[in-house]
Scaffold this active site. Sequence first.
Site, PDB file in Angstrom:
ATOM      1  N   GLN A 264     -26.622   5.005  22.518  1.00  0.00           N
ATOM      2  CA  GLN A 264     -28.019   5.455  22.333  1.00  0.00           C
ATOM      3  C   GLN A 264     -28.043   6.839  21.711  1.00  0.00           C
ATOM      4  O   GLN A 264     -28.814   7.121  20.804  1.00  0.00           O
ATOM      5  CB  GLN A 264     -28.726   5.558  23.680  1.00  0.00           C
ATOM      6  CG  GLN A 264     -29.016   4.247  24.364  1.00  0.00           C
ATOM      7  CD  GLN A 264     -29.608   4.511  25.753  1.00  0.00           C
ATOM      8  OE1 GLN A 264     -30.349   5.468  25.955  1.00  0.00           O
ATOM      9  NE2 GLN A 264     -29.269   3.672  26.705  1.00  0.00           N
TER      10      GLN A 264
ATOM     11  N   GLU B  68       4.119  -3.727  -0.466  1.00  0.00           N
ATOM     12  CA  GLU B  68       3.249  -3.931   0.706  1.00  0.00           C
ATOM     13  C   GLU B  68       1.775  -3.709   0.386  1.00  0.00           C
ATOM     14  O   GLU B  68       0.904  -4.250   1.060  1.00  0.00           O
ATOM     15  CB  GLU B  68       3.695  -3.032   1.877  1.00  0.00           C
ATOM     16  CG  GLU B  68       3.430  -1.536   1.745  1.00  0.00           C
ATOM     17  CD  GLU B  68       4.516  -0.768   1.012  1.00  0.00           C
ATOM     18  OE1 GLU B  68       5.274  -1.394   0.230  1.00  0.00           O
ATOM     19  OE2 GLU B  68       4.612   0.468   1.190  1.00  0.00           O
TER      20      GLU B  68
ATOM     21  N   HIS C  67       6.075  -0.173  -4.136  1.00  0.00           N
ATOM     22  CA  HIS C  67       5.515  -0.499  -2.812  1.00  0.00           C
ATOM     23  C   HIS C  67       4.821  -1.861  -2.833  1.00  0.00           C
ATOM     24  O   HIS C  67       3.590  -1.929  -2.980  1.00  0.00           O
ATOM     25  CB  HIS C  67       4.498   0.567  -2.399  1.00  0.00           C
ATOM     26  CG  HIS C  67       5.125   1.866  -2.016  1.00  0.00           C
ATOM     27  ND1 HIS C  67       5.650   2.101  -0.770  1.00  0.00           N
ATOM     28  CD2 HIS C  67       5.326   2.997  -2.734  1.00  0.00           C
ATOM     29  CE1 HIS C  67       6.141   3.324  -0.720  1.00  0.00           C
ATOM     30  NE2 HIS C  67       5.965   3.897  -1.893  1.00  0.00           N
TER      31      HIS C  67
ATOM     32  N   CYS D 132      11.005   1.710  -1.626  1.00  0.00           N
ATOM     33  CA  CYS D 132      10.913   3.077  -2.140  1.00  0.00           C
ATOM     34  C   CYS D 132      12.070   3.913  -1.604  1.00  0.00           C
ATOM     35  O   CYS D 132      13.197   3.725  -2.040  1.00  0.00           O
ATOM     36  CB  CYS D 132       9.541   3.670  -1.847  1.00  0.00           C
ATOM     37  SG  CYS D 132       9.116   4.926  -3.064  1.00  0.00           S
TER      38      CYS D 132
HETATM   39  N1  GLN Z   1      10.945  10.614  -1.160  1.00  0.00           N
HETATM   40  C1  GLN Z   1      11.228   9.645  -2.155  1.00  0.00           C
HETATM   41  C2  GLN Z   1      10.719  10.052  -3.524  1.00  0.00           C
HETATM   42  O1  GLN Z   1       9.857  10.887  -3.642  1.00  0.00           O
HETATM   43  C3  GLN Z   1      10.670   8.293  -1.766  1.00  0.00           C
HETATM   44  C4  GLN Z   1       9.184   8.246  -1.733  1.00  0.00           C
HETATM   45  C5  GLN Z   1       8.657   7.043  -1.018  1.00  0.00           C
HETATM   46  O2  GLN Z   1       9.371   6.384  -0.283  1.00  0.00           O
HETATM   47  N2  GLN Z   1       7.397   6.757  -1.169  1.00  0.00           N
HETATM   48  O3  GLN Z   1      11.173   9.542  -4.520  1.00  0.00           O
END
Ligand code: GLN
Length: 540
Positions: free
Chosen positions: A190, A510, A508, A382
């Site tokens: 509320q 993901e 990446h 990465c």
């Molecule tokens: N630290 C690493 C780079 O800058 C990997 C970066 C990451 O995993 N996103 O290349």
Amino acid sequence: MKYIFVTGGVVSSLGKGLTAAALGALLELRGLKVRMQKFDPYLNVDPGTMSPFQHGEVYVTDDGAETDLDLGHYERFTSGKLSRANSVSSGKIYESVLAKERRGDYLGVTVQVIPHVTNEIKERIVKGGEGVDVLITELGGTTGDIEGLPFLEALRQFQLDQGRDNVCFVHCALVPYIRAAGELKTKPAQQSTAKLREIGIQPDILVCRTERPLTLEMRQKMSLYCNVPVSAVVECRDVPFSIYELPLMLASEHLDNEVIKSLHLENHPHIRHRNLLQWKDIVRKLKYPAHHVKIGVVGKYIELQDAYKSIYEAITHGGIANDCGVEIKRIDSEELTEQNIESLKDLDGVLVPGGFGDRGIDGKIAAARYARENGLPYFGICLGMQIAVIEYARHVLGLEDATSTEFNPETKNPVVDIMEEQKQIVNKGASMRLGTYDCSLAAGSNAQAAYGEENISERHRHRYEYNNKYRDALVAAGLKVAGTNPTLDLVEIVEAENHPWYVGVQFHPEFKSKPSAPHPLFAAFIKAAIERQGRRSAAK
Ligand code: GLN
């Protein structure tokens, strides 16, 4: 064009982003073209410079914007592609207002929050929604925060400009259960609604986050005090099993019907009903899978719920693709050593996610080595790919001091090194290799088999790269190059030979996985984990 604004009250972490994303999913099920947007009241221009302790994961869009992790939810729940226009912070707004002031765009007037900052915000709303039927904008933070006020003021004005029928306010509030009293309390909801009304915003729908079911009486009470119809008091309980149950739960509370009513949109009950089955199917696969595997994620922010959000989600999607339930074991890389590495032996696969800085590196290298030497499926993402390269150079090529110049700028064997153009950079914000880049896959590689294509594109966020000076030696020693950037000749994917599935990717993946479209590499990784489990039980 219709606009929905999602605000939050009482406390943060209400799952406002997920609610917004699930609402997006429900509206898409009715055939509407939906886009999502996030406003963040902090002064950082983007979250790229914040630590995961502050902010959780930084999500990257195709066009290389470093954004709030809620954009990850948006892309997972809806089909719309997001860009930098869909992630706006106060920092970005002020940066642009101040640049205009310096340029002389406002010559002669005093530059003020109202109207200059609020106009800038309203322009971002319009731009964020170009080309769709409905734009859903989530405002970060909690009503009552000082930082959020210019945004709320802009939203109020926006409704006035566009008309009530075109703008719908959804307010998410906490309805806590007080154990000593043995009841749910509606007062905080509320009061946070009252706070909004003070600013001139009357929510159309109240989404109540609660542990227990709301009684009709409580719904009536909130309706009365918060000035919304009883039917627009929506219960949102914790989803017991998976976040992907949320669209189904909110559909059963008719959240989307209320939105349709409030915005005078066409109702398509038949399409909705048919398309809801899609989500039901996803949830069924999660609940009753044919297989079960255990995947270790070795990272340094393992105790944080949100630091590897997209990774955990993509692993789950890889499970959906294989009718497989995945138990994720979070392993703190700082605790992992060559001495206790046998603790990985119950796993069916190991994943090393992205990261920055040298903390926990040795544990990650030990994990990569263990996976390589024991035929355990390995997925390096990465930093996790760079770790695989370092590990291989050290233990197969025998270059004991091989490392990345990120961890030791003086190393004699920089198998991972900073890119030439990165050396000139002084400003750290938004200066990494960011966003989508093309990659050509090598025939016969695991990666190529997973994608079933020769050319792909994936999102990047890093400064350092595989050092091509070591390429011949690493390849000759068995660390194959499975993917390269066609224009820059950078190595994007490595794979160990004589191993069932040992893949490191510089990008990446993901960020592009969805429950309805699991990412091919995550699907292949989980498949490899199931196969490994099969081999092991056959050997027993
Ligand atoms: N630290 C690493 C780079 O800058 C990997 C970066 C990451 O995993 N996103 O290349």
